[in-house]
Every structure is written in C-alpha cells, then in structure tokens.
Design a protein around this motif. Structure first.
Motif, PDB file in Angstrom:
ATOM      1  N   MET A 183      -3.980   5.590   2.117  1.00 42.97           N
ATOM      2  CA  MET A 183      -3.996   7.044   2.143  1.00 42.97           C
ATOM      3  C   MET A 183      -2.613   7.573   1.769  1.00 42.97           C
ATOM      4  SD  MET A 183      -6.274   7.813   5.570  1.00 42.97           S
ATOM      5  CE  MET A 183      -6.157   9.591   5.424  1.00 42.97           C
ATOM      6  N   THR A 184      -1.808   7.815   2.763  1.00 39.11           N
ATOM      7  CA  THR A 184      -0.512   8.436   2.553  1.00 39.11           C
ATOM      8  C   THR A 184       0.343   8.234   3.787  1.00 39.11           C
ATOM      9  OG1 THR A 184       0.613  10.576   2.333  1.00 39.11           O
ATOM     10  CG2 THR A 184      -1.567  10.626   3.298  1.00 39.11           C
ATOM     11  N   LYS A 185       1.657   8.223   3.624  1.00 38.31           N
ATOM     12  CA  LYS A 185       2.550   8.125   4.788  1.00 38.31           C
ATOM     13  C   LYS A 185       2.528   9.399   5.618  1.00 38.31           C
ATOM     14  CE  LYS A 185       6.354   6.802   2.517  1.00 38.31           C
ATOM     15  NZ  LYS A 185       6.024   6.220   1.208  1.00 38.31           N
ATOM     16  N   THR A 186       2.176  10.526   4.991  1.00 39.52           N
ATOM     17  CA  THR A 186       2.241  11.821   5.679  1.00 39.52           C
ATOM     18  C   THR A 186       1.314  11.875   6.881  1.00 39.52           C
ATOM     19  OG1 THR A 186       2.578  12.747   3.462  1.00 39.52           O
ATOM     20  CG2 THR A 186       2.293  14.306   5.261  1.00 39.52           C
ATOM     21  N   SER A 187       0.262  11.056   6.881  1.00 43.22           N
ATOM     22  CA  SER A 187      -0.704  11.101   7.982  1.00 43.22           C
ATOM     23  C   SER A 187      -0.268  10.276   9.192  1.00 43.22           C
ATOM     24  CB  SER A 187      -2.064  10.589   7.495  1.00 43.22           C
ATOM     25  OG  SER A 187      -1.977   9.232   7.101  1.00 43.22           O
TER      26      SER A 187
ATOM     27  N   GLN B  97      16.848  -5.631  -3.101  1.00 41.98           N
ATOM     28  CA  GLN B  97      18.106  -6.263  -3.495  1.00 41.98           C
ATOM     29  C   GLN B  97      17.897  -7.730  -3.854  1.00 41.98           C
ATOM     30  OE1 GLN B  97      21.042  -7.181  -0.442  1.00 41.98           O
ATOM     31  NE2 GLN B  97      22.639  -6.289  -1.725  1.00 41.98           N
ATOM     32  N   SER B  98      17.175  -8.475  -3.002  1.00 40.49           N
ATOM     33  CA  SER B  98      16.967  -9.902  -3.254  1.00 40.49           C
ATOM     34  C   SER B  98      16.150 -10.139  -4.515  1.00 40.49           C
ATOM     35  CB  SER B  98      16.264 -10.549  -2.052  1.00 40.49           C
ATOM     36  OG  SER B  98      17.051 -10.452  -0.884  1.00 40.49           O
ATOM     37  N   ALA B  99      15.129  -9.299  -4.738  1.00 40.74           N
ATOM     38  CA  ALA B  99      14.293  -9.456  -5.931  1.00 40.74           C
ATOM     39  C   ALA B  99      15.097  -9.191  -7.198  1.00 40.74           C
ATOM     40  CB  ALA B  99      13.090  -8.524  -5.856  1.00 40.74           C
ATOM     41  N   SER B 100      15.972  -8.180  -7.150  1.00 41.86           N
ATOM     42  CA  SER B 100      16.768  -7.857  -8.338  1.00 41.86           C
ATOM     43  C   SER B 100      17.742  -8.984  -8.689  1.00 41.86           C
ATOM     44  CB  SER B 100      17.534  -6.546  -8.117  1.00 41.86           C
ATOM     45  OG  SER B 100      18.509  -6.692  -7.099  1.00 41.86           O
ATOM     46  N   GLN B 101      18.188  -9.716  -7.684  1.00 42.79           N
ATOM     47  CA  GLN B 101      19.128 -10.819  -7.914  1.00 42.79           C
ATOM     48  C   GLN B 101      18.492 -11.978  -8.674  1.00 42.79           C
ATOM     49  OE1 GLN B 101      20.536 -11.769  -3.980  1.00 42.79           O
ATOM     50  NE2 GLN B 101      22.036 -10.096  -3.944  1.00 42.79           N
ATOM     51  N   ILE B 102      17.162 -12.092  -8.606  1.00 39.92           N
ATOM     52  CA  ILE B 102      16.490 -13.172  -9.333  1.00 39.92           C
ATOM     53  C   ILE B 102      15.694 -12.629 -10.525  1.00 39.92           C
ATOM     54  CG2 ILE B 102      16.386 -14.745  -7.377  1.00 39.92           C
ATOM     55  CD1 ILE B 102      13.543 -13.853  -6.860  1.00 39.92           C
ATOM     56  N   GLY B 103      15.985 -11.366 -10.908  1.00 40.75           N
ATOM     57  CA  GLY B 103      15.403 -10.819 -12.119  1.00 40.75           C
ATOM     58  C   GLY B 103      14.051 -10.167 -11.972  1.00 40.75           C
ATOM     59  N   PHE B 104      13.683  -9.758 -10.754  1.00 38.71           N
ATOM     60  CA  PHE B 104      12.410  -9.087 -10.530  1.00 38.71           C
ATOM     61  C   PHE B 104      12.642  -7.690  -9.964  1.00 38.71           C
ATOM     62  CE2 PHE B 104      11.188 -13.558 -10.270  1.00 38.71           C
ATOM     63  CZ  PHE B 104      10.059 -13.582 -11.078  1.00 38.71           C
ATOM     64  N   GLN B 105      11.652  -6.828 -10.169  1.00 33.87           N
ATOM     65  CA  GLN B 105      11.654  -5.523  -9.517  1.00 33.87           C
ATOM     66  C   GLN B 105      10.505  -5.511  -8.516  1.00 33.87           C
ATOM     67  OE1 GLN B 105      11.939  -2.018 -12.021  1.00 33.87           O
ATOM     68  NE2 GLN B 105      10.535  -0.924 -10.680  1.00 33.87           N
ATOM     69  N   GLN B 106      10.822  -5.361  -7.259  1.00 36.51           N
ATOM     70  CA  GLN B 106       9.807  -5.418  -6.208  1.00 36.51           C
ATOM     71  C   GLN B 106      10.086  -4.332  -5.187  1.00 36.51           C
ATOM     72  OE1 GLN B 106       9.357  -9.313  -4.493  1.00 36.51           O
ATOM     73  NE2 GLN B 106       7.760  -8.698  -3.049  1.00 36.51           N
ATOM     74  N   SER B 107       9.118  -3.447  -4.962  1.00 42.58           N
ATOM     75  CA  SER B 107       9.285  -2.334  -4.031  1.00 42.58           C
ATOM     76  C   SER B 107       8.142  -2.334  -3.015  1.00 42.58           C
ATOM     77  CB  SER B 107       9.300  -0.993  -4.779  1.00 42.58           C
ATOM     78  OG  SER B 107      10.387  -0.927  -5.662  1.00 42.58           O
ATOM     79  N   PRO B 108       8.398  -2.736  -1.784  1.00 42.21           N
ATOM     80  CA  PRO B 108       7.351  -2.707  -0.753  1.00 42.21           C
ATOM     81  C   PRO B 108       6.807  -1.298  -0.534  1.00 42.21           C
ATOM     82  CG  PRO B 108       9.198  -4.043  -0.041  1.00 42.21           C
ATOM     83  CD  PRO B 108       9.644  -3.334  -1.289  1.00 42.21           C
ATOM     84  N   GLN B 109       5.589  -1.212  -0.041  1.00 47.73           N
ATOM     85  CA  GLN B 109       4.937   0.060   0.215  1.00 47.73           C
ATOM     86  C   GLN B 109       4.448   0.111   1.657  1.00 47.73           C
ATOM     87  OE1 GLN B 109       4.772   2.567  -2.101  1.00 47.73           O
ATOM     88  NE2 GLN B 109       5.933   1.236  -3.492  1.00 47.73           N
ATOM     89  N   TYR B 110       4.391   1.338   2.188  1.00 47.53           N
ATOM     90  CA  TYR B 110       3.914   1.539   3.555  1.00 47.53           C
ATOM     91  C   TYR B 110       3.009   2.754   3.571  1.00 47.53           C
ATOM     92  CZ  TYR B 110       4.082   3.219   8.424  1.00 47.53           C
ATOM     93  OH  TYR B 110       3.749   3.670   9.666  1.00 47.53           O
ATOM     94  N   SER B 111       1.871   2.649   4.252  1.00 52.79           N
ATOM     95  CA  SER B 111       0.934   3.771   4.266  1.00 52.79           C
ATOM     96  C   SER B 111      -0.083   3.590   5.383  1.00 52.79           C
ATOM     97  CB  SER B 111       0.209   3.862   2.913  1.00 52.79           C
ATOM     98  OG  SER B 111      -0.696   4.950   2.898  1.00 52.79           O
ATOM     99  N   ALA B 112      -0.868   4.648   5.601  1.00 49.26           N
ATOM    100  CA  ALA B 112      -2.053   4.529   6.454  1.00 49.26           C
ATOM    101  C   ALA B 112      -3.181   3.949   5.619  1.00 49.26           C
ATOM    102  CB  ALA B 112      -2.450   5.900   7.004  1.00 49.26           C
ATOM    103  N   MET B 113      -4.102   3.264   6.280  1.00 47.51           N
ATOM    104  CA  MET B 113      -5.269   2.712   5.588  1.00 47.51           C
ATOM    105  C   MET B 113      -6.370   3.764   5.517  1.00 47.51           C
ATOM    106  SD  MET B 113      -5.765  -1.240   6.709  1.00 47.51           S
ATOM    107  CE  MET B 113      -5.020  -1.121   8.322  1.00 47.51           C
ATOM    108  N   GLN B 114      -7.071   3.753   4.412  1.00 44.73           N
ATOM    109  CA  GLN B 114      -8.152   4.713   4.205  1.00 44.73           C
ATOM    110  C   GLN B 114      -9.471   4.147   4.726  1.00 44.73           C
ATOM    111  OE1 GLN B 114      -8.793   5.791   0.087  1.00 44.73           O
ATOM    112  NE2 GLN B 114      -9.217   7.904   0.623  1.00 44.73           N
ATOM    113  N   HIS B 115     -10.241   5.008   5.394  1.00 43.41           N
ATOM    114  CA  HIS B 115     -11.586   4.681   5.856  1.00 43.41           C
ATOM    115  C   HIS B 115     -11.607   3.470   6.794  1.00 43.41           C
ATOM    116  CE1 HIS B 115     -12.674   6.522   1.703  1.00 43.41           C
ATOM    117  NE2 HIS B 115     -12.528   7.468   2.622  1.00 43.41           N
ATOM    118  N   ALA B 116     -10.572   3.370   7.609  1.00 44.08           N
ATOM    119  CA  ALA B 116     -10.519   2.269   8.583  1.00 44.08           C
ATOM    120  C   ALA B 116     -10.393   2.801  10.007  1.00 44.08           C
ATOM    121  CB  ALA B 116      -9.352   1.336   8.264  1.00 44.08           C
ATOM    122  N   GLY B 117     -10.466   4.123  10.194  1.00 40.94           N
ATOM    123  CA  GLY B 117     -10.415   4.708  11.529  1.00 40.94           C
ATOM    124  C   GLY B 117      -9.044   5.176  11.965  1.00 40.94           C
ATOM    125  N   HIS B 118      -8.130   5.429  11.018  1.00 46.53           N
ATOM    126  CA  HIS B 118      -6.772   5.858  11.373  1.00 46.53           C
ATOM    127  C   HIS B 118      -6.796   7.221  12.053  1.00 46.53           C
ATOM    128  CE1 HIS B 118      -2.463   6.287  11.133  1.00 46.53           C
ATOM    129  NE2 HIS B 118      -2.583   7.397  10.444  1.00 46.53           N
TER     130      HIS B 118
END
Length: 610
Positions: free
Chosen positions: A496-500, A578-599
């Motif tokens: 869904m979104t972090k706003t919720s 930072q660690s991903a960029s050091q080995i030549g990757f771009q990696q950005s974790p994500q955080y959110s509420a789950m949709q249609h799971a009873g949040h």
C-alpha cells in the motif's frame, strides 16, 4: 554501475506473442540438510494432506452452510449461509462451498460475499470492496470498491477505513485528497478522538524537535543511514540529511508513478482483449457505439502511458543525479568537541538510545513468533550462495536476543511452506506477533507486476509451483496474530503506502508515549520490508551473508530497546545502499503496509529480552 531491477533479474514471462511488443515496450520504459531445533519445531505439521493436495492449504472464499438452532431437538431458527475466508481444507471440513483459489473470479467471489454485504455486514462489505479493487481476473473497479469501503468504514471497521484512505491518497476511484486520506488513516489506526497525534512514518524522517535520552529512535535511524553521531560545523551533516530526504521523496514519487503506469498498462491490455473478443460479435448500432467508446478510451490511455513513461525516465535521471550528489559528500570528521552531558564515542559505533522496555512495564507485547525461510538449492533453477546462512543467523538473533519462538525452514518446497502457514494458523492467538523472513529467488510477472517467491521445487515455466505474494497476503489475512512483519530478501508486491502506518511522535511525553504504545498494541499491523532486489546479493565484506541480511542483522544486534519496524528499515537501508554501491550494484530497500492483509495502522515492534 549495474542496476538490479525486477524485470532484469527475474525470469521474465509474457502472456504470449499477442502482447509481446507491448510487454517489450513496458520493460524498456521501466527497466526491467539437518537444521538446528527451535521452539516452533515442537508444533507438529498437520500431516493430513499429501503433496498433491497442497492446493487445499490455500485461502478461499468459503460459504458455510445454513445452521439450525433452538432448544433441545426443536431446531427452529435457521441462520443464513455465513461467508468466511479460510483454507480450502478447513472449508471442506466444515461442509462449506468454495471455488479453488486459482479459479476464483469476481462472479464466484460475489456469490459468497454479496448477500451479507447487502444486509449491512461490515466484514462482507470490506471483502466486497477488496474484490472490486483487485478485479480478480477482470477489470478492477476502484470506484465501486470505494462505495463498499465507505459503507463499512462508516460502521467503524478499521480495515475498511485504511483501505478507503489508500484510495483517497492515490486518487483511485475517488478524487485524490491527502487530507481525507489522513483522516481515514487516523480513524483506522484508532488515534481519532484519543488525544494523540497521528504522524505517518512518511513524516518521521524529516522532523526535528526536542530529543532526550530514550526519545532518540530517529537519531538511531540516521546513524544506521551512515550519518555521523557528531556535529559538523561546516554544515556537511545538514546537506547530507537534506540530500537523503530529497532522495527518499524522489523514490516515493517514482514508486507512485510506476504504480499509475502499471494500472494504465493493465487497462490497455484489458481493453485490447475486449475489442478482440467482442468486435466480431457486434451487430447492433448500440453495440458498435459502445465498442467505439472503448477505442477512444484505449487511445487516451496509450497517450497517457507514453507521458507516464517519459516522467518515469526523468525521475530515474533525477534519482541517479541525487545519488551521485549524496555519494560526493565526504564523511563527517570523526573527532569533534564533546558537548556537556554527552558521552564521547567513535563515529563508527552505532550507540543506541532507544526507549527501554522497562520504561513501559504495563505494555504487554505478547509472544513473538518467527517463520524463517532460506533457500539455496533449487531443483531446476540457479543455486544461491547466502540464503541458508542468512536464515540461520536471523533465527539465532531472534531466539537469543529477542526471545522469539522460531521455525527454521531450509531448502523447502511449496508444500512445506504452505503447511507451515497452516500450522501457524492453529498456533497463533490475537495477542501474538509474527515475523516472516524469506531469503530466496523471486519472480515478477511483467504483465501485471505480481511478485512470486520460488520454493526449492519451483519450475521455471510452471507458475503453479511458485508462491504468489497475493497468496502470502491471503494467508496473513486469516492469521489471528496482532502484528505481522514480512522481511523479504527478494521481491514482494501487493503493498500500500507508508502513509497508512502510524509512527511514535518523538516529542511526546512519557505518559502519551505509553498511551500510544498501548493503543498501537491493540491494532493489527501488516507491514513489509523488502531488500530492493529479486534475490539475495552476496556482501563482498561479509561473504557468508547477503548485503541486505548483513545490514538487517547488524541493526538487530545493535539495538538495545523498543524498536519500531520503520526505524529498523531506516537503520538498515543506508547500509544496504552503501554496501551495494561498493560492489557495483544499486539496491534500495522498501518499507510499506501490506495491501488486503488486514492492516489497521500499527507498526511492528521489536522488544529485546531484558
């Protein structure tokens, strides 16, 4: 720098040659053993279902039969059929009717839920809203979903209030209105009329304000995001914080725009199918006019898709530029003058000052459980390097430092995973919290962006052997646990979104903090943290773990007090990038509420053993 994207790293699938070029266009535009025994091992598997009956462990819309009631042998009162969500096996055992999970459509779902929804049953109204929002194999109708959510929300149903807030935040089926969205989120989280502030986690990273010992969770997050613990007279620290904040905003905009792009793409595909199927059958003038309207709508959507694609490209360029800007800012000097009352520390140490659990002795967080899945070995797919070690390390830290009852699954099949979910359904109570950790291969469907986890017996060309995130969410929706957090070192869709998600206000008094924690402890939370990659990427500095697992484990080990899942995400996110960029990757974790799971608005809490 190489960029790992879902479309590039997953096994690509298309719906066939008919939509091959449309799929190509979309992809080009977006980028496409013996295990240690743990506490939950004492929970015996059901053992009732053979491997060939795994489909009976999936969640279905079940219509239980009419039941007679009355004194003695005189059963005079006949109740109407009752709709519930449960596993197919449970539905069958209770004499109910259902359609198999992989054959469910709008018509079969409406048969189960519509009668009760029309009679005013709020739970049924929520289910009906989610049916229309998802589409279930047909075209989604968010406007109709909003109508049913509204009916249930006005009856005080928290799940409906959160779902309705999401539609207003995104402008799906209703006119986009952030203020209205926040009001519904506030009601859904239980904070309305409580005398407490509703602050979504989206506001947490950029807020200042007075801090004190025990109120410094945001400061901890910034330590984990590579910010120095000491001041910087030149303003370098401030510029780094501003750059990070801008980057977060750009990435949030990109995520929202990509969501809109995928919805437009789905509408185009649906309209093309409609035209192809109905055109040969159109005889009357009225039918031909209706088809012409579909043609006009299709043309507009194609233009909209092109415009959205251009905007996505520009946003990606802006993100890349901001990442270069942030990378160009050198580290803040380690040695700075000590401030009175502040103990001097090395800037590399993540010294934490989060509110101790002992400050809130009357908050009962219940029991904590974890289902931990690590898959290295696949029968038909490429093997991975770190997933098993990651899973075992997560199991260790959750058991020893946080007192979790854990179940560790290594190189497991789809049947074993589904059996574990079924066992949890029977074991958990409404007072419990559950963490699910998955490390293994992932797959994203290019056509609708649905994500899948791949068990050890997954077959490359057989989707029936995969585990969709939709089915994971369905499992979580029927678990009685109060708080559930999914941590995936892989892909996950259906967010869904972090706003919720409510965030603990940093400037609140101890009395209000305690009240806020008690309130959140009474609301359901269904949240997810993903690694930003479709499979674990080995960390060059810690060869036995992935980049994401290394950051996650460090955050858990460094923590000394009550910790919200959002703060854990903030701590780990910067280290992953930072660690991903050091080995030549771009990696950005994500955080959110789950949709249609009873949040219902609550975050997940980590509580170390005292």
């Amino acid at each position: 720098m190489r960029k790992i994207t879902p479309s590039a790293a997953c096994f690509a699938r298309t719906s066939g040659p008919k939509y091959f070029f449309l799929s190509l266009f979309f992809a080009a535009l977006i980028g496409c053993q013996t295990d240690p025994k743990t506490d939950l091992d004492s929970v015996k598997p059901t053992g009732d279902l053979a491997v060939e009956d795994t489909d009976k462990l999936f969640v279905v819309d079940c219509l239980l039969p009419e039941q007679a009631s009355g004194p003695g042998a005189q059963k005079t009162d006949i109740s109407s059929p009752q709709p519930i969500k449960t596993t197919a096996a449970e539905c069958r055992a209770r004499g109910g009717e259902y359609v198999a999970h992989d054959r469910t459509d709008v018509e079969s779902a409406l048969k189960v839920w519509l009668p009760q929804a029309q009679q005013g049953n709020a739970e049924a109204q929520v289910m009906l809203g989610e049916i229309y929002e998802k589409g279930l194999g047909g075209t989604a109708d968010p406007a109709l979903a909003a109508q049913w959510y509204s009916k249930a929300a006005k009856q005080g149903n928290s799940r409906a209030q959160i779902d309705l807030g999401y539609l207003y935040e995104k402008g799906l089926g209703v006119k986009k209105n952030t203020r209205t969205a926040l009001n519904w989120y506030r009601k859904g989280s239980g904070l309305a009329n409580s005398g407490l502030q509703f602050m979504p986690v989206t506001e947490a990273s950029g807020r200042g304000g007075k801090r004190k010992q025990g109120d410094n969770a945001q400061h901890q997050a910034r330590i984990g995001d590579n910010a120095s613990g000491s001041a910087d007279d030149s303003g370098l620290k401030r510029r780094k914080a501003e750059s990070r904040e801008k980057l977060d905003q750009l990435q949030e905009q990109l995520k929202s725009l990509e969501e809109e792009y995928h919805n437009t793409f789905a509408r185009i595909k649906s309209d093309m199918i409609t035209i192809e199927v109905k055109a040969p059958q159109m005889d009357s003038r009225r039918e031909k006019l209706a088809l012409e309207r579909v043609h006009i709508k299709l043309k507009k959507d194609k233009s909209k898709l092109m415009a959205q694609g251009g905007q996505i490209k520009e946003l990606k360029k802006a993100i890349e530029q901001e990442e270069k800007t942030l990378a160009g800012l050198k580290d803040v000097p380690a040695e700075m003058p000590e401030k009175k009352g502040v103990q001097k520390k090395n800037h590399n140490e993540a010294s934490l000052v989060i509110a101790s659990l002992k400050s809130y002795p009357s908050v009962d967080f219940g029991r904590f459980y974890a289902l931990i899945i690590g898959i290295n070995d696949y029968k038909q797919l490429p093997a991975l390097q770190t997933s098993v070690n990651d899973a075992k390390a997560v199991d260790e830290v959750l058991r020893t430092r946080y007192g979790y009852q854990t179940r560790l699954l290594i190189n497991v099949t789809q049947h074993q995973i589904m059996t574990a979910f079924d066992d949890l359904r029977k074991e958990l109570t409404e007072k419990d919290s559950l963490l699910i950790y998955y490390a293994g291969l992932g797959e994203i469907d290019k056509n609708d962006q649905s994500a899948y986890w791949l068990p050890s017996d997954a077959e490359k060309a057989n989707i029936a052997t995969w585990l969709s995130n939709h089915n994971v969410a369905q499992q979580l929706s029927i678990l009685p646990a109060k708080h559930i957090l999914v941590i995936a070192d892989s892909c996950y869709s259906g967010i869904m979104t972090k706003t919720s998600i409510a965030h603990l206000p940093e400037d609140a008094s101890d009395k209000k903090r305690k009240k806020w924690l008690k309130l959140m402890n009474s609301r359901k939370g269904r949240t997810v943290i993903t690694s930003g990659s479709v499979k674990p990427i080995p960390d060059s500095n810690v060869s036995s773990h992935s980049v994401f697992a290394s950051a996650f484990l460090k955050a858990l080990n460094d923590n000394t007090g009550l910790l919200e899942d959002y703060e854990l995400y903030r701590m780990a996110s910067g280290k992953v990038k930072q660690s991903a960029s050091q080995i030549g990757f771009q990696q950005s974790p994500q955080y959110s509420a789950m949709q249609h799971a009873g949040h219902e608005g609550s975050p997940f809490f980590f509580v170390p053993k005292s």
